[in-house]
Design a protein around this motif. Sequence first.
Motif, mmCIF file in Angstrom:
data_model
loop_
_atom_site.group_PDB
_atom_site.id
_atom_site.type_symbol
_atom_site.label_atom_id
_atom_site.label_comp_id
_atom_site.label_asym_id
_atom_site.label_seq_id
_atom_site.Cartn_x
_atom_site.Cartn_y
_atom_site.Cartn_z
ATOM 1 N N ALA A 173 -11.413 68.374 37.279
ATOM 2 C CA ALA A 173 -10.956 69.189 38.399
ATOM 3 C C ALA A 173 -11.813 68.898 39.614
ATOM 4 O O ALA A 173 -12.925 68.370 39.501
ATOM 5 N N ASN A 174 -11.286 69.254 40.765
ATOM 6 C CA ASN A 174 -12.071 69.179 41.986
ATOM 7 C C ASN A 174 -12.949 70.416 42.067
ATOM 8 O O ASN A 174 -12.458 71.541 42.013
ATOM 9 N N ARG A 175 -14.248 70.217 42.164
ATOM 10 C CA ARG A 175 -15.209 71.311 42.158
ATOM 11 C C ARG A 175 -15.106 72.066 40.823
ATOM 12 O O ARG A 175 -14.686 71.522 39.819
ATOM 13 N N ILE A 176 -15.461 73.337 40.833
ATOM 14 C CA ILE A 176 -15.436 74.129 39.591
ATOM 15 C C ILE A 176 -14.144 74.937 39.572
ATOM 16 O O ILE A 176 -14.110 76.149 39.823
ATOM 17 N N HIS A 177 -13.050 74.247 39.298
ATOM 18 C CA HIS A 177 -11.743 74.887 39.271
ATOM 19 C C HIS A 177 -11.056 74.607 37.939
ATOM 20 O O HIS A 177 -11.493 73.757 37.151
ATOM 21 N N LYS A 178 -9.963 75.324 37.701
ATOM 22 C CA LYS A 178 -9.213 75.125 36.462
ATOM 23 C C LYS A 178 -8.587 73.730 36.471
ATOM 24 O O LYS A 178 -7.911 73.353 37.425
ATOM 25 N N PRO A 179 -8.789 72.963 35.408
ATOM 26 C CA PRO A 179 -8.278 71.588 35.386
ATOM 27 C C PRO A 179 -6.855 71.494 34.847
ATOM 28 O O PRO A 179 -6.355 72.408 34.185
ATOM 29 N N TYR A 180 -6.200 70.382 35.160
ATOM 30 C CA TYR A 180 -4.994 69.988 34.441
ATOM 31 C C TYR A 180 -5.473 69.209 33.208
ATOM 32 O O TYR A 180 -6.065 68.135 33.336
ATOM 33 N N PRO A 181 -5.237 69.725 32.009
ATOM 34 C CA PRO A 181 -5.792 69.059 30.825
ATOM 35 C C PRO A 181 -5.129 67.720 30.547
ATOM 36 O O PRO A 181 -3.963 67.491 30.884
ATOM 37 N N SER A 182 -5.885 66.848 29.920
ATOM 38 C CA SER A 182 -5.327 65.596 29.430
ATOM 39 C C SER A 182 -4.387 65.899 28.265
ATOM 40 O O SER A 182 -4.580 66.868 27.526
#
Length: 421
Positions: A173-182
């Motif tokens: 993710a960009n910065r400390i944000h919720k990611p789109y998982p692989s």
Amino acid sequence: MAVVNAEIINKTPFENGTPWGKYGPYERIDGTINFGVEPDNPANSAIIDLEHSPVSQAGKVTFTSDFVLLQPSDREPTRLLVDVVNRGRKRAIPDFNMVSPTLSPSSEIDPGDGFLFRNGYAVLSVGWQYDVYGSSSLLGMDPPAVKVNGDFTEGINLVEIRPNQIQKCYLLANRIHKPYPSVSTDNTNARILVKEWEDGPETEIPSSKWSFAKETEGEPTPDVEHVYMDAGFQPGKIYNVIYRATNPVVSGATLMSVRDVGSWIKYGGPNCPVKATVKHAYAYGISQTGRLLRHYLYAGMNLDEKGRQVYDGILAHVAGGRRGDFNHRFAQPSQQSSPGFGHLFPFTDVPSLDPFGRGTEGLQDRQLKIGGSPKVVYTNTSAEYWRGDASLSHTDPSGCCDVDFPDNTRSYFFSGTQHVP
């Protein structure tokens, strides 16, 4: 009405009931707004992937946002100011009320010199960024999902990592944000490219040197939301992680939340906590959210689902000539790297010719065509010019000449000042 309900979580006197001139004491209301938008309504036609989101029994796409409202306790407010929060942080009251600057998020609200309160404003801070980890200090959103044929879709995503120190593990993710998982911890078809500067040559890091994993007690543990490299990501380098991701959301819900919360307060709606409808409504955004408001204008979002004008005025501060990652699949709203979606043509509010042959277009074309254009004020500092994009908002892209603003728009330059305190 796109706001279908609001849940009031807490209601307290603000600053222990301190009076603010003729408008008296203020109250603070914390809660959650429930939205329900019509996917086929013309007001939502610019929103990418809205047609791929599940609908309720009422045929609406639903999502929720956190909010904080400050308003006079015993008087009707004069106007509404919507604070489009920056990465979850409330900014309007600190910026307008001359609060000593800080970038640290807080659940508390410093009243500063009380300017907004002494003038009777209702101030509503709305969470719009769906990848913010919500907390008592950060306002976020629970967005609608994108599902094609009933299943979460997949797609290629790119995450940029720019370390300031040696670090082995990062969120996707960009910065400390919720990611789109692989889609998998198997990195066979994923890539990490590294370069020394933005336009520099890229080198691929062998897949044997990194993994989809998080660091647990000093050891990598397979994980679809993190990337791990035993040698460490090196400071000063730029890494691009390219992988197949899943669980996208309707990123344009960001734009609809900003529109519909303003309409809800201005015209009244279900469980609206403001004591009376307000005559005038304004939206304020700084930096990231100034760019969001430019994107809001570009998408022509200032008419609600009933065709009513929402904001009478918009103030986009230190946005430069950019927009952002606010309305496409797998968008990352905090992303600001160059080049990126925020650097796409058009830059000027009136039509300009794209020197790369993609036609003529202006930022406000759609809004001016359908009506409901607000008065727009842009304010920029020297930083946005040194960054290289602010001048694009008022010059021809070829660099040949100045470009005027439309009649509803003004732009101001704060010479010798910085991006934020």
